[in-house]
Design an enzyme around this catalytic site. Structure first.
Site, short mmCIF file in Angstrom:
data_model
loop_
_atom_site.label_atom_id
_atom_site.label_comp_id
_atom_site.label_asym_id
_atom_site.label_seq_id
_atom_site.Cartn_x
_atom_site.Cartn_y
_atom_site.Cartn_z
N ASP A 116 0.84 -1.18 0.00
CA ASP A 116 0.00 0.00 0.00
C ASP A 116 0.88 1.24 0.00
O ASP A 116 1.76 1.38 0.84
CB ASP A 116 -0.89 -0.02 1.26
N ASP A 146 3.24 1.37 3.31
CA ASP A 146 2.70 1.21 4.66
C ASP A 146 2.86 -0.26 5.04
O ASP A 146 2.15 -1.12 4.53
CB ASP A 146 1.23 1.64 4.66
N ASP A 165 0.42 5.27 0.13
CA ASP A 165 -0.61 6.24 0.43
C ASP A 165 0.07 7.57 0.73
O ASP A 165 0.86 7.66 1.65
CB ASP A 165 -1.39 5.74 1.65
#
Ligand SMILES: [Zn+2]
Ligand SMILES: [Zn+2]
EC number: 2.7.7.-
Lengths: 369, 350
Positions: A92, A271, A94
């Site tokens: 991920d 992440d 972000d």
């Protein structure tokens, strides 16, 4: 336009579009949240794409998720009874966690302790130090561009170092602040949490011990490896070559600092919690993100390479672009691929942008222009 | 080194040293000894007695006895020990057994790393690992590497290794060390799959199962009672000075560093504190966060992640981490101090 109007737009989108099912759909758990209720409906399962699409068309969810894990019985309500069989490897990226240079143009904060407020990104209130800070965050083209670069760095590491083929990866624009990279490689589905943590640490360059990378020579220290060396050894060497200050003999401290700077440049900013979690729910590609109205967009690595950030956003726009009048108290100066000149009050914008502002902030859509 | 089976000439001496190898097990199976005979025939009783001795040695002093001369006895006693452990069904005991056994096997692996490295490659294929022999040495698939990685810091950490196209370069000595973890996990898996319906277990064998269970429970509860009594009384003299200092730091409201936290938590868990009791100790620190602390402690306890139970640092490492400035006579590991103190002979501290 009120919430009912937005629901109508989502409904119309799902009437016209079919959501492609994830692989092994019958082994995945699904979860949804809805416009008119709190909380999440979890532990759902579908036998095929038809069943899934019928559900989505009937219920028009605000958010749709599926499990990266494969289960024998995905609908079991007890996690232990689901029968975990493995999970995709997911990363991920972000921009919420990355301090992009454009944040002062679109993010605002307000301290709930002392009332101070301002533009940009803060973790703590700069005037009173409280962490009770309310943030209003927006995404612009530049944010997506930063996130895209991180994805491409990640792909390189996975390909070169881990030997994972691009054909077993795909990229998903989350419809909001970043991307997910999915790896569906049958040899890796049974990796446990600890193994996934090592992979996450690896792509983040976390745990690199610069002492292991330097050698003592007469009159100072030098970097031990060449650009041809595998793994981080060569990756760091390549970046050091671009730095004139790395030539010759350096003090131990200087060289170690330079190495860590190269690591910071080459690492992929993911992440790690998402990668480590073997029972994660993640956004379902092909659905709409309920906080932006943008489409959760699945693409190949090659497609991402061929598109720039603006191209990604254009492809993710799923709602109509007819002009509407919008009113808002505090306008961001940049949002998605659109720059907004400084002004307060009412203005005319395409509908998809108005919906993003209404879903994510406190904009009021007044009606057709 | 994929599907192609590796040919290694194994001797009966190898069977005794590597009794978990499929070839060794086959040889013993050819003896045709049945489960019932374990409790009845003279040979069966000898095997049972030998297996009992191996497990008790692990419980009492943490070591697996060196292999004896009779490879048939050695392998049958090993498999019988697995059977007993699976009947006892205590994960911590299985782990302790697997650790002690893998340490013993490591001695053989180390010798063979020099004498005939092909045996190491063979062991790797038994564990299902994917290896590549290249110009610079041997490479192992990152998945197998991470599975057997003995440490998650410094030179062992994946990020500091040469990793290319999915394979990690390792030296022969490193491969030997990875294989030690491989043996440990393989043996733990063998115990899991050794289950037999308890109703067909002969009485003599079952008596050993009960004896082992009781000894194990007693050892654990004695140790725990001693540690907890010491902790509650506030003198904790059974704890080595380094550990006592950490406890005092926490009580006086100091924040411990990450390695200090690890040292203390792994020590307490090793002497039998539960996760809850360990968290209770940490609650005094000013930066205590229940969720984070619980995650870390459960991790060290082996309830999460790789499910390896972590042992405390050795004294040398404690010193280099700046956590110990004492010298405890004849002690190389904080737990050694503890066990001697439990037996009423606490080491002299300088
Ligand atoms: Zn404030
Ligand atoms: Zn931005």
């Amino acid at each position: 336009m009120d919430q009912a109007g937005i629901v109508r737009l989502f409904k119309a989108y799902y009437a016209r579009n079919t959501v492609p099912p994830p692989s092994s759909i019958e082994k995945r758990e699904f979860a949804f949240s809805f416009f008119d209720s709190q909380g999440m409906a979890r532990h759902m399962a579908f036998r095929d794409a038809g069943e899934l699409n019928k559900f989505i068309r009937d219920k028009v969810p605000q958010h749709a998720y599926y499990s990266t894990a494969y289960y024998a019985d995905p609908a079991a309500s007890d996690m232990d009874e689901k029968g975990w069989q493995g999970a995709d490897l997911v990363f991920d990226i972000d921009v919420d966690h990355i301090n992009t240079p454009c944040k002062p143009l679109h993010d605002t904060w307000k301290c709930r302790n002392c009332g101070a407020e301002g533009w940009g990104f803060v973790e703590k209130c700069p005037s009173c130090g409280s962490d009770r800070v309310e943030r209003q965050t927006w995404v612009c083209e530049q944010c997506i561009s930063v996130a895209r670069d991180e994805v491409l760095k990640l792909v390189d590491i996975l390909e070169e170092d881990f030997g994972i083929s691009r054909d077993e990866m795909y990229v998903v624009f989350s419809g909001h602040r970043g991307f997910h990279l999915h790896v569906e490689d049958s040899a890796l589905v049974d990796l446990d949490q600890e193994a996934r943590r090592e992979i996450a640490d690896y792509v983040r360059g976390l745990g690199i011990d610069p002492e292991l990378y330097i050698a003592r020579t007469r009159g100072g220290y030098t970097y031990r490896y060449t650009p041809e060396d595998p793994g981080w050894r060569g990756r760091i060497a390549k970046l050091l070559q671009l730095r004139p200050e790395a030539e010759g003999r350096l003090s131990r401290g200087e060289l170690e600092r330079l190495i860590l700077e190269c690591v910071a440049e080459a690492r992929a900013n993911i992440d790690e919690k998402v990668t480590m979690d073997v029972k994660r729910l993640i956004r379902l590609p092909g659905t709409l993100h309920g906080k932006t109205g943008l489409k959760v967009l699945r693409m190949t690595v090659q497609q991402l390479e061929a598109l720039d950030a603006r191209g990604v956003l254009e492809k993710a726009i799923a709602l109509p672009d007819e002009p509407v009048r919008v009113e808002m108290d505090k306008w961001p100066r940049k949002i998605l691929a659109t720059s907004l000149p400084d002004q307060a009050g009412e203005r005319t914008l395409p509908l998809y942008l108005a919906v993003y502002l209404a879903l994510n902030g406190k904009a009021r859509v007044l009606g057709p222009a | 080194m994929k599907a192609e089976p590796l040919r290694v000439a194994l001797t009966t001496d190898d069977y005794a040293r590597y009794p978990f190898l499929p070839d060794a097990l086959r040889v013993v199976r050819e003896l045709g000894l049945t489960l019932e005979e374990l409790g009845e025939t003279p040979l069966g009783l000898q095997i049972l007695e030998n297996a009992r001795g191996k497990i008790l040695s692990v419980i009492e002093n943490g070591t697996y006895p060196p292999p004896g001369g009779d490879y048939r006895l050695e392998v049958s006693a090993f498999t019988t020990a697995l059977l007993i452990l699976s009947q006892v069904g205590d994960r911590a005991l299985t782990e302790k057994f697997a650790v002690a056994f893998s340490k013993r096997v490591f001695e053989s692996i180390e010798q063979d790393a020099v004498r005939r490295p092909e045996l190491l490659l063979y062991l790797a294929t038994v564990f299902g690992w994917s290896l590549r022999a290249g110009s610079g040495g041997i490479s192992i698939h990152f998945k197998d590497y991470v599975y057997a990685q003995p440490e998650f810091t410094g030179p062992w950490k994946l990020v500091n290794r040469p990793l290319s196209s999915g394979y990690v370069e390792v030296g022969w000595r490193e491969l030997a060390r990875l294989l030690q973890t491989g043996v440990k996990k393989y043996v733990a898996r063998l115990v899991e799959s050794a289950s037999v319906d308890p109703s067909v277990v002969p009485e003599r064998l079952y008596a050993v199962v009960e004896e082992v269970s009781q000894k194990w429970a007693k050892t654990r509860s004695e140790v725990l009672a001693y540690a907890q009594a010491g902790y509650r009384k506030g003198d904790a003299t059974a704890f080595p000075p380094c550990t006592r200092a950490l406890l005092e730091d926490i009580k006086s409201g100091k924040n411990l560093t990450h390695s200090a936290r690890f040292a203390l938590a792994s020590f307490l868990l090793s002497v039998g504190f539960s996760v809850e009791e360990t968290l209770e100790v940490f609650k005094a620190s000013p930066d205590y966060r229940e969720d984070l602390a619980r995650y870390q402690v459960e991790h060290i306890a082996g309830l999460r992640g790789s499910r390896t139970k972590y042992t405390p640092y050795k004294c040398d490492n404690m010193r280099s981490l700046g956590l110990c400035r004492w010298n405890c006579q004849g002690v190389k590991h904080p737990l050694q101090f503890f066990y001697r103190a439990v037996r009423g002979r606490p080491p002299r501290v300088e």
